[in-house]
Write a protein that holds these residues in place. Sequence first.
Motif, mmCIF file in Angstrom:
data_model
loop_
_atom_site.group_PDB
_atom_site.id
_atom_site.type_symbol
_atom_site.label_atom_id
_atom_site.label_comp_id
_atom_site.label_asym_id
_atom_site.label_seq_id
_atom_site.Cartn_x
_atom_site.Cartn_y
_atom_site.Cartn_z
ATOM 1 N N THR A 155 0.794 -1.220 0.062
ATOM 2 C CA THR A 155 -0.294 -0.065 -0.106
ATOM 3 C C THR A 155 0.796 1.099 0.074
ATOM 4 O O THR A 155 0.550 2.355 -0.784
ATOM 5 C CB THR A 155 -0.833 -0.178 1.086
ATOM 6 N N ALA A 156 1.998 1.191 0.628
ATOM 7 C CA ALA A 156 2.905 2.438 0.812
ATOM 8 C C ALA A 156 3.313 2.670 -0.488
ATOM 9 O O ALA A 156 3.586 3.862 -0.978
ATOM 10 C CB ALA A 156 3.992 2.222 1.754
ATOM 11 N N ALA A 157 3.726 1.587 -1.318
ATOM 12 C CA ALA A 157 4.210 1.702 -2.698
ATOM 13 C C ALA A 157 3.418 2.459 -3.674
ATOM 14 O O ALA A 157 3.759 3.306 -4.471
ATOM 15 C CB ALA A 157 4.849 0.629 -3.327
ATOM 16 N N LYS A 158 1.901 1.823 -3.478
ATOM 17 C CA LYS A 158 0.948 2.671 -4.201
ATOM 18 C C LYS A 158 0.787 4.089 -3.878
ATOM 19 O O LYS A 158 0.615 4.741 -4.694
ATOM 20 C CB LYS A 158 -0.242 1.730 -3.898
ATOM 21 N N LEU A 159 0.811 4.327 -2.672
ATOM 22 C CA LEU A 159 0.740 5.805 -2.127
ATOM 23 C C LEU A 159 1.868 6.582 -2.657
ATOM 24 O O LEU A 159 1.645 7.759 -3.023
ATOM 25 C CB LEU A 159 0.479 5.814 -0.757
ATOM 26 N N SER A 160 3.207 6.002 -2.346
ATOM 27 C CA SER A 160 4.213 6.987 -2.344
ATOM 28 C C SER A 160 5.450 6.496 -3.083
ATOM 29 O O SER A 160 6.292 7.149 -3.405
ATOM 30 C CB SER A 160 4.812 7.400 -0.955
ATOM 31 N N GLY A 161 5.292 5.154 -3.398
ATOM 32 C CA GLY A 161 6.468 4.548 -4.304
ATOM 33 C C GLY A 161 7.492 3.838 -3.161
ATOM 34 O O GLY A 161 7.091 3.616 -1.916
ATOM 35 N N ALA A 162 8.949 3.676 -3.574
ATOM 36 C CA ALA A 162 9.596 2.617 -2.950
ATOM 37 C C ALA A 162 10.158 3.341 -1.647
ATOM 38 O O ALA A 162 10.178 4.548 -1.695
ATOM 39 C CB ALA A 162 10.836 2.251 -3.886
ATOM 40 N N ARG A 163 10.538 2.491 -0.632
ATOM 41 C CA ARG A 163 11.173 2.939 0.575
ATOM 42 C C ARG A 163 10.392 3.801 1.232
ATOM 43 O O ARG A 163 10.591 4.671 2.090
ATOM 44 C CB ARG A 163 12.563 3.780 0.539
ATOM 45 N N PHE A 164 8.946 3.371 1.406
ATOM 46 C CA PHE A 164 7.990 3.877 2.382
ATOM 47 C C PHE A 164 7.140 2.629 3.038
ATOM 48 O O PHE A 164 7.285 1.733 2.540
ATOM 49 C CB PHE A 164 7.042 4.849 1.740
ATOM 50 N N VAL A 165 6.588 3.137 4.243
ATOM 51 C CA VAL A 165 5.839 1.681 4.757
ATOM 52 C C VAL A 165 4.633 2.360 5.433
ATOM 53 O O VAL A 165 4.624 3.598 5.845
ATOM 54 C CB VAL A 165 6.621 1.213 5.665
ATOM 55 N N VAL A 166 3.459 1.636 5.326
ATOM 56 C CA VAL A 166 2.290 1.907 6.062
ATOM 57 C C VAL A 166 2.043 0.901 7.382
ATOM 58 O O VAL A 166 2.321 -0.196 7.228
ATOM 59 C CB VAL A 166 0.949 1.793 5.224
ATOM 60 N N LEU A 167 2.200 1.736 8.633
ATOM 61 C CA LEU A 167 2.289 0.816 9.781
ATOM 62 C C LEU A 167 0.819 0.832 10.268
ATOM 63 O O LEU A 167 0.079 1.937 10.294
ATOM 64 C CB LEU A 167 3.075 1.315 10.953
ATOM 65 N N LYS A 168 0.325 -0.126 10.795
ATOM 66 C CA LYS A 168 -1.106 -0.234 11.113
ATOM 67 C C LYS A 168 -1.259 -1.118 12.397
ATOM 68 O O LYS A 168 -0.505 -1.922 13.052
ATOM 69 C CB LYS A 168 -2.040 -1.252 10.156
ATOM 70 N N GLY A 169 -2.459 -0.775 13.220
ATOM 71 C CA GLY A 169 -2.720 -1.940 14.273
ATOM 72 C C GLY A 169 -1.610 -1.913 15.512
ATOM 73 O O GLY A 169 -1.105 -0.690 15.880
ATOM 74 N N ALA A 170 -1.261 -2.930 15.781
ATOM 75 C CA ALA A 170 -0.578 -3.222 17.094
ATOM 76 C C ALA A 170 1.053 -2.812 16.513
ATOM 77 O O ALA A 170 1.617 -2.143 17.646
ATOM 78 C CB ALA A 170 -0.631 -4.778 17.460
ATOM 79 N N VAL A 171 1.403 -2.985 15.445
ATOM 80 C CA VAL A 171 2.823 -2.507 15.010
ATOM 81 C C VAL A 171 2.830 -1.069 15.135
ATOM 82 O O VAL A 171 3.765 -0.660 15.552
ATOM 83 C CB VAL A 171 2.969 -3.254 13.402
ATOM 84 N N ALA A 172 1.967 -0.396 14.661
ATOM 85 C CA ALA A 172 1.901 1.126 14.663
ATOM 86 C C ALA A 172 1.796 1.461 16.067
ATOM 87 O O ALA A 172 2.522 2.435 16.502
ATOM 88 C CB ALA A 172 0.496 1.760 14.033
ATOM 89 N N ARG A 173 1.041 0.768 17.039
ATOM 90 C CA ARG A 173 1.006 1.177 18.425
ATOM 91 C C ARG A 173 2.600 1.032 19.235
ATOM 92 O O ARG A 173 2.940 1.911 19.861
ATOM 93 C CB ARG A 173 -0.102 0.539 19.120
#
Length: 430
Positions: A155-173
């Motif tokens: 999803t991060a690559a779709k949003l912004s390209g390479a070398r990005f990440v979307v953190l969600k849920g417990a990992v984001a916390r």
Amino acid sequence: MHDIRAIRETPDAFDAALARRGLAPVSPAILALDESRRAKISAAEEAQAARNAASKEVGAAKARGDEAEFERLRALVAEKKDEIARLDDEAKAEDARLREMLMGLPNLPLADVPDGPDETANVERHRWGTPPELSFPAKEHYQLPGVAAGMDFETAAKLSGARFVVLKGAVARIHRALAQFMLDTHVTENGLTEVNAPVLVREEMMYGTGQLPKFGEDSYQTREGWWLIPTSEVTLTNTVNDTLLDEADLPRRMTAHSLCFRSEAGSAGRDTAGMLRQHQFEKVEMVSIVHPDQGLDELERMTRCAEGILEKLGLPYRTVVLCTGDMGFGARRTHDLEVWLPGQATYREISSVSYCGDFQARRMNARFRPASGGKPDYVHSLNGSGLAVGRCLIAVLENGQREDGSVALPEALAPWLGGKTLLTVEGELA
């Protein structure tokens, strides 16, 4: 930036110090430009004196009816005016070139910094903790089943390209908890003042801490001319830009949790898997502004602040002194903290703590007024990660991994995680 007076007085020592960083002698070119600049300034002053004298005599010649002398003096005044303007312009141009040369030169390493071309010559100071002995093949953070649901690279690559990440849920916390744990520790136990500052800065702020002019390609600039900070070292250190402090104001110790942005120019192909090397990341930074006599003691204090975070989290690490070839542009001495990552079976950098002396202060014109009186002097500055939040998340996940894909979390984080100490294989906190 360097003191031109020191270069004039000890040019060989200046070149010898830069040679330890692998640079050819530069003092001859610097001093030649400096001498030419100073000669033009002196010539302009002499021309101004001649113009002033001629101006005084113009009226007298006119009064006594000496038209020839009057015209000669009037022509001389005009000639000197043009000469002064030309010399001033040339001196200003050479001053700008001299400043550009000095701005492009790195800081001088301290005498006890180890010599060497790259990280292979760094010297280990000590190790803390024992890398976990796993009874199963270690996985990297992004391969852990309990992490997969909360670390979304697609999803991060779709949003912004390479070398990005979307953190969600417990990992984001967990990521957020790490930042809060670091900040609270630095404020309540280490005596730092928390600061929340902009991530967009004016160009002169990037010059102040040494990101410009040489490393512009490593950062991002907006269309409006602002720069996205590569670290909150830029904002925290520049809080004293063009400031005259009282000695009683020192030391000034600050910390900030911020987004950081780096283009990672020149790192193509390195650490592309996972979230070890990202264009956008978060860091808790430490900056100290100190009296010149306090610099090296403060380096040790800040190093212990960063080490203490890792020890509270139970993360094995080692501390190394960077050699001359691996040290950052603005540093005189740097201590790197490298945390153990089981997935790579090696230590990786998680913090750099650097003593800059008066290098940044000269670029920023940051000074203090001695309590005993006398001429204002430049402050000394230090900066260090306390710590890189994303890399700390990686270390927590990998060092706490279990064979079933769950992750045991450090007890130190429990107060920020509602008392939970486990990331389940389903990606939930328990």
